[in-house]
Scaffold this motif. Structure first.
Motif, PDB file in Angstrom:
ATOM      1  N   CYS A  66       0.826  -1.206   0.000  1.00 58.38           N
ATOM      2  CA  CYS A  66       0.000   0.000   0.000  1.00 58.38           C
ATOM      3  C   CYS A  66       0.862   1.260   0.000  1.00 58.38           C
ATOM      4  O   CYS A  66       2.001   1.266   0.439  1.00 58.38           O
ATOM      5  CB  CYS A  66      -0.945  -0.007   1.201  1.00 58.38           C
TER       6      CYS A  66
ATOM      7  N   CYS B   6      -3.443  -2.288   3.530  1.00 62.18           N
ATOM      8  CA  CYS B   6      -3.411  -3.684   3.074  1.00 62.18           C
ATOM      9  C   CYS B   6      -4.393  -4.604   3.783  1.00 62.18           C
ATOM     10  O   CYS B   6      -4.629  -5.710   3.328  1.00 62.18           O
ATOM     11  CB  CYS B   6      -2.017  -4.259   3.249  1.00 62.18           C
TER      12      CYS B   6
ATOM     13  N   CYS C 195       2.873  -1.170   5.494  1.00 60.81           N
ATOM     14  CA  CYS C 195       2.026  -0.614   6.549  1.00 60.81           C
ATOM     15  C   CYS C 195       2.883  -0.150   7.720  1.00 60.81           C
ATOM     16  O   CYS C 195       2.632   0.913   8.295  1.00 60.81           O
ATOM     17  CB  CYS C 195       1.024  -1.666   7.027  1.00 60.81           C
TER      18      CYS C 195
HETATM   19 ZN    ZN Z   1       0.435  -1.920   3.527  1.00 63.08          ZN
END
Ligand code: ZN
Length: 517
Positions: free
Chosen positions: A310, A317, A339
């Protein structure tokens, strides 16, 4: 019931007829299987699966090598020439071409070459699109497009090398082919738990190199059984895909020294436009492969970091966290590295704003726990918690104006007053909801308290002396403030031994197995 002589005779005749019919049809089928497709024009897609061949049934495979071409471009390829070169020197070797869809324009493949199309056809049984059912030899040689065989003994050498490895970790033998850049032997470490693949250069020996991945073009010899026991044997990009899977199984590849395999390689992609097309397709298939394998971070041998997870413009995610247990824990994975990176970035940003605007804060809950354990976010945590002084909120422009609703600041972070209770939340972006939570406390008779509580066991009152003074602590690459005596602070909140004994947030739903640490 009695059966008359006539009835018996009739029954006998019927049975005999059925037997004759059965043998005639079987003979016809065998004849059809032996008959080869006409050499003129495009071969039809393979449509006669070999019955009784299961995956891994090596007993039914004979000796020898099947040549397999998997990667080529419809708009410019030499697959037919490659096949002719092999068949000219080794006519006895089966040759199989595997394509995602029926190639267009059609390949003018020589007689006897099998084309397997992976895309299932609604009028055909599934076996038709399973290449392993067409390969009956013990070994498969994966050949890149354009590589023509000129010396049969190059095949023998590969075979001898692989046979010589016996049951050792070397399960693939490779030889370089003529290409613009030399093939490299690399060490590949894949951590699915951390969604990460790390490549590193491997030292080369005198009789060739043994490593876990190759970069660049090479022919690869592998046992058919090994290849088709991979999770996804023929995904593209083939080399990337194969070595991620083989390294996870502890298998190694031996890269042979010496002259390139096949001394005449057809030059591929004559025009800049075609080269561009190939490059962009490669980018696409690489991203698709990593997505399918759940790899979000790739560290290349030169140290270059590539991210497939992401970003600020995409969703985070994982979905809404239920029972304090994010979905990835059930997959035996930890927080995706993208993340963690976004959480660190958001934390750094928020702490900087709190410090410059004069809001006293401290690392709270699981965030403090991570700082105490290893100066970072706990590797399976999904948010960051900071405690703040309620009375300091008016000092911060973002927080004080948040009576209701939310605001997106100039850097794309979203500040909001959480609907769940009396606390604040700073999201990474409007799209990506990774966040830092701010929990306002106030002092009452020397005890830090607040007006609303969550059902987390660490969400309790605590003596104010832990905040006098606040002490600097290393966290996620910055120096942040934390309660003094953080060990007792954490044990008061979570229980004794919490720093030394890691556990997932809700062990009733998913327990951390100590052996996996
Ligand atoms: Zn992520």
């Amino acid at each position: 019931m009695r059966i008359s002589f006539c009835q018996g005779l009739l029954t006998g005749a019927i049975v005999l007829n059925l037997l004759i019919l059965y043998y005639v049809s079987r003979a016809q089928q065998q004849m059809m299987e032996k008959r080869r497709e006409p050499g003129k024009g495009a071969p039809k897609r393979a449509s006669l699966p070999i019955p009784g061949m299961g995956i891994g049934s090596s007993s039914s495979r004979g000796p020898g090598i099947t040549i397999l071409v998997r990667e080529f471009e419809d708009f410019e390829n030499y697959v037919a020439d490659v096949a002719r070169s092999f068949l000219k020197i080794r006519p006895e070797l089966p040759f199989v071409v595997v394509a995602d869809t029926l190639p267009y324009p059609p390949l003018a493949l020589p007689e006897g070459v099998r084309l397997v199309v992976l895309k299932p056809a609604p009028d055909q049984p599934p076996q038709v699109s399973r290449p392993e059912l067409y390969i009956q030899t013990e070994y498969v040689l994966v050949v890149p497009d354009g590589v023509e065989l000129d010396l049969g003994r190059q095949l023998d050498r590969l075979l001898k090398e692989l046979e010589g490895e016996g049951g050792g970790p070397v399960r693939l033998v490779a030889a370089p082919v003529l290409t613009r850049s030399a093939v490299q032997c690399l060490h590949l470490r894949v951590s699915l738990r951390e969604w990460t693949a790390t490549y590193a250069p491997a030292a080369s020996g005198s009789s060739g190199s043994v490593c876990t991945a190759l970069r660049g073009d090479a022919v690869i010899l592998i046992r058919t059984e090994d290849l088709f026991n991979l999770s996804t044997p023929l995904s593209k990009p083939l080399m990337t895909s194969i070595f991620i899977q083989t390294s996870l199984r502890g298998w190694k590849v031996k890269l042979l020294e010496g002259p390139a395999f096949g001394s005449n390689r057809r030059p591929l992609f004559s025009s800049a436009h075609n080269q561009w097309k190939v490059d962009s397709r490669l980018k696409e298939s690489t991203a698709r492969l990593f997505r399918e394998f759940g790899i979000k971070r790739v560290i290349q041998a030169e140290g270059k970091d590539q991210w497939y997870g992401c970003r600020k413009e995409t969703e985070r995610c994982f979905g809404t966290v239920l029972d304090d247990t994010p979905d990835y824990l059930y997959l035996d994975r930890w927080t995706p590295p993208c993340c963690l990176r976004a959480l660190r970035e958001t934390t750094k940003y928020v702490i900087n704003i709190l410090e410059t605007s004069g809001v006293r804060y401290w690392l709270e809950g699981g965030t403090l726990l991570g700082a105490a354990r290893h100066q970072d976010i706990i590797p399976w945590d999904y948010d960051v918690d900071l405690g703040i002084y309620l009375e300091d909120i008016p000092n911060c422009d973002y927080l004080k104006s948040l009576d209701s609703g939310s605001l997106t600041d100039a850097n794309g972070y979203v500040w909001e007053r959480a609907v769940e209770g009396n606390f604040y939340r700073v999201q990474y972006s409007e799209a990506n909801h990774l966040h830092v939570d701010l929990w306002p406390f106030y002092s009452r008779n020397g005890v830090m308290t607040k007006d609303s509580w969550t059902d987390h066991k660490q969400d309790v009152e605590f003596p104010e002396h832990f905040l006098h003074p606040l002490v600097p602590m290393q966290f996620a690459g910055i120096t942040a403030y934390a309660p003094n005596n953080h060990q007792s602070f954490l044990e008061l909140k979570f229980g004794e031994g919490v720093v030394e004994n890691p556990q997932y947030p809700n062990p009733a739903k998913k327990r951390l197995e100590k052996s996996k640490l």
